[in-house]
Design an enzyme around this catalytic site. Structure first.
Site, PDB file in Angstrom:
ATOM      1  CB  CYS A  96      -4.165   3.950 -22.936  1.00 29.08           C
ATOM      2  SG  CYS A  96      -4.005   3.128 -21.353  1.00 29.08           S
ATOM      3  CG  HIS A 153      -3.949   6.545 -17.990  1.00 25.86           C
ATOM      4  ND1 HIS A 153      -4.855   6.915 -17.016  1.00 25.86           N
ATOM      5  CD2 HIS A 153      -4.022   5.187 -18.072  1.00 25.86           C
ATOM      6  CE1 HIS A 153      -5.446   5.836 -16.531  1.00 25.86           C
ATOM      7  NE2 HIS A 153      -4.956   4.780 -17.145  1.00 25.86           N
ATOM      8  CG  HIS A 161      -3.072   3.124 -12.930  1.00 22.68           C
ATOM      9  ND1 HIS A 161      -3.180   1.755 -12.964  1.00 22.68           N
ATOM     10  CD2 HIS A 161      -3.635   3.572 -14.076  1.00 22.68           C
ATOM     11  CE1 HIS A 161      -3.767   1.389 -14.095  1.00 22.68           C
ATOM     12  NE2 HIS A 161      -4.037   2.461 -14.795  1.00 22.68           N
ATOM     13  CD  GLU A 207      -0.093  30.983  -5.661  1.00 23.90           C
ATOM     14  OE1 GLU A 207      -1.088  31.519  -5.126  1.00 23.90           O
ATOM     15  OE2 GLU A 207       0.607  31.555  -6.502  1.00 23.90           O
ATOM     16  CG  HIS A 252      -8.737   3.473 -14.255  1.00 20.50           C
ATOM     17  ND1 HIS A 252      -9.315   2.936 -15.369  1.00 20.50           N
ATOM     18  CD2 HIS A 252      -7.422   3.658 -14.575  1.00 20.50           C
ATOM     19  CE1 HIS A 252      -8.396   2.784 -16.321  1.00 20.50           C
ATOM     20  NE2 HIS A 252      -7.245   3.201 -15.862  1.00 20.50           N
TER      21      HIS A 252
END
Lengths: 267, 267, 267, 267
Positions: free
Chosen positions: B114, B132, B134, B162, B219
């Site tokens: 990553c 990140h 999942h 909202e 992903h």
């Protein structure tokens, strides 16, 4: 969301009185409002009610109102983050309302746009606590109401569910709703600015004098009670009913039914 | 997933400098990045965002970038597991990018694939934090987009909710989105190797200069912000909206609506 | 469920050796199997995997196998509740298998019927840890497979989901599955007595030599790995995929798709 | 809900004996009923079983019955909140039942309307613990039964699910249900006053002598067992099955099936 209010608002007391009035949020009692708001908000965060700084909670103790600031992570809030104001010292004129004066302000935050909505519950209902959640069950209920032609889009109604007994009959009335009673929660439309919801919330309170909650379309719910215990447990019961209502809708079950009471036979 | 990168990557600093630079991840301040990444990741694990070592989080403090290693259980991470690199010392040439040098490396781990995606947010948006997840809500949104002919499969769009107000208007712009604004999150296709997502993520950032997030089909999602507070609260708001969008889909409700603004009457 | 085995089983070592071998479950190291099984089981209870004493977890350390007893509340387990046996000393003849001898037995419990299933993973795959959950996502997947004519009821298959990369390619193989690979988990039919599952589990292991898990129809899943880390993270990834698969089914989305790989353009 | 009973009830022992009998709820043993009820109720609150003060739990130790008061927040309960009564000293005449005498009463609470329902389990089944939840899975199951013409609305039935093995065969019988057995839980209609449920609960116990639970339409479930362990784990297993049943209904899967037993081949 409770973003900071429009720029016309002045928090005049921020500079000099902040230091002086820190005692208003300093207490070793876990039930002091300045300690209780953070612990309640952390609990609400874990329930998914105040995700992403949305929602909040305010407590009134006699004339003092304790408020969370705008934009704070609700599970991380501290007593020193709390605003305090005097309810009786608030201007009543809508125009002046924006010139709000605080007895105590946290140094690095801004007041929340939810403030006038919380104050409406304190002023019009003498509430001791008001909770605002963004619970997605509440939002889904307002979306279902909006898109189901057979339902009144401005009113959530459910009956014949035991949890309804968790609600009081109304401000100034004795006792709670019964199992066969219909719980009615009015729905108001959302406005672009949260503070602009105030007049519509107050209208709904006038139109439904017995309600302890108002749904806001596509936004969430405001729930209040005479004290923290009542506001919190009614908010829990309401979220339970909103979840149940969404699940009933998914299973094709109606929210309102006509059920013959089951009577005891042996007394 | 953030498995270790392809074998061409060399972590040249692993052997000699590891001992020297442990001070970079040693602090008694709970808000130091090396402490904050483990505590945030544990929170994310409980939210179901980083299940089975998937997902992660990186924080930038000035030139220093703090990164979780590959394949670690996110609820068990420790400050000593953290990688540190200098952002300005990273090679810009894509080919050289794989020869990454770290200021500090944990002894028993490998760097995460990553890494270049987190660096893209830091470099192209000056972000202070990138998350990140999942989250299966994110994955389901990309699956719904892919399979619904009436929707643009490359763009998640929602308005009139909202929680949208939880997002900034865009990098370098002042203020947040409004209730009636449309939140737009681009979707890129997943690649076999996570590091190969980088160019597509950067393309999406170029095409949508105001976005703070990019969905990755089947992903998850990458979300960033100017600092940890903003990245984390936007990630929460986004997950809330993804969940709501999936539930709306299940109830047959559209994500985009044309709603007349409700205006205040008394000011 | 892991109720006590049929009455033919004799735990011959219960009386004399219990006191002698308590050292096998006494350690100050939180990663000692006797400490790890209780902490993992508490975590699994909170995930809803081991509700109502169902499910369990076993760890092998060289020749020693640590097992939870039958019928214990999984969030309350203590190191002193753990059974220990020697893997190499177990009888290989199926008939004799029921005369299991334990090196250490907790005084007030009975061994679990799951024991021979855990041992199968240790013996046939040299696994270091085996987890058995009753996750309702796992159960729902087997129910969907059973009732969907277009699917092979004996095999769960899913591809093109990033989380698939959380699985190893198979025992003795290097590396993990790729994004486009198809994860295949065999399904065996449930038997009235859990110990009778053993031969079918072993058959499935023979038929699918690369699998790290076997689903049991209307019951749950067995997942193993070379060590605790791998078994636990694969179990998490699998539960994530089972949940996603059920939600995909509810949205009418297929588990297997034919997706063109997205290739990098700049290397 | 367990609101306070009708006004005819007199808690005669409130004034003088309260101080005297505080020793009945004072113990350093975490498994003492006065400590166990609060810790169990906190756990149940996190499971969503006792939301908004609904539901509860009672434990019997020989002749002493420990009860939570009416209207308390279940995650905040303390040992000093607990009522204690003598089971053998309770009046048997239904009319006199309302004149309940307590050995120990908390100063600021009222007894719960659930009391006679808990006592029914203790008296008619010699139970050691009885749990009452408002789990929305239980409520949804009763709603599905009510609205599905092909099902018997007065009886929840499910078979061929492993978790069924978590239930005993019945009071006074040895062993548990098997995988292929059908678990049957009777459903009674809700009454306006919770105490009025008692006679219908007792009728259901007479009609289904082997049941350890009774569902209450649109309300929740009562579950009991010989001791706390059995009541709690059966309650967990039942909630698991209720959730599974609702999800099966959403997927169009039947609760009762005719499955050929899978027999072992090698013994």
């Amino acid at each position: 969301m409770c973003p900071p209010p429009s720029t016309t608002e002045v928090t005049t007391s921020t500079s000099p009185s902040t230091e002086n009035n820190d005692h208003l949020v300093t207490s070793s009692d876990p039930n002091h409002p300045a300690n209780l708001i953070p612990s309640l908000c952390a609990k609400f965060w874990h329930l998914g009610w105040v995700t992403g700084t949305g929602g909040g909670c305010s407590i009134r103790s006699d004339d003092l109102v304790y408020l969370a600031p705008s934009g704070v992570q609700k599970e991380l809030m501290k007593p020193s983050d709390i605003y305090v104001l005097s309810l009786s010292s608030q201007p009543t004129d809508p125009e002046e309302r924006k010139q709000r004066v605080y007895l105590r302000s946290p140094p690095q935050y801004k007041p929340s746009q939810c403030t006038p909505l919380f104050l409406a519950a304190f002023t019009k209902r003498n509430a001791g606590c008001c909770i605002h959640t963004h619970s997605h069950w509440a939002v889904l209920v307002t979306l279902i109401l909006e898109s189901t032609p057979s339902l009144n889009s401005k009113l959530f109604e459910i009956n014949n569910i035991e949890q309804i007994k968790g609600f009081g009959k109304g401000h100034g009335k004795v006792g709670n709703l019964g199992y066969h009673d219909t719980l009615r929660i009015p729905v108001i439309e959302n406005t672009a600015h949260e503070e602009d919801l105030t007049e519509f919330l107050e209208e709904a309170m006038d139109q439904y004098p017995d309600t302890y909650a108002v749904l806001v379309r596509r936004h969430g719910v405001y729930v209040w009670g005479d004290n923290v215990h009542k506001a919190k447990t009614m908010c829990e019961s309401l979220d339970y009913l909103f979840q149940l209502a969404v699940e009933m809708k998914q299973l094709g079950l109606p929210w309102i039914t006509d059920i013959e009471p089951t009577l005891p036979t042996r007394k």
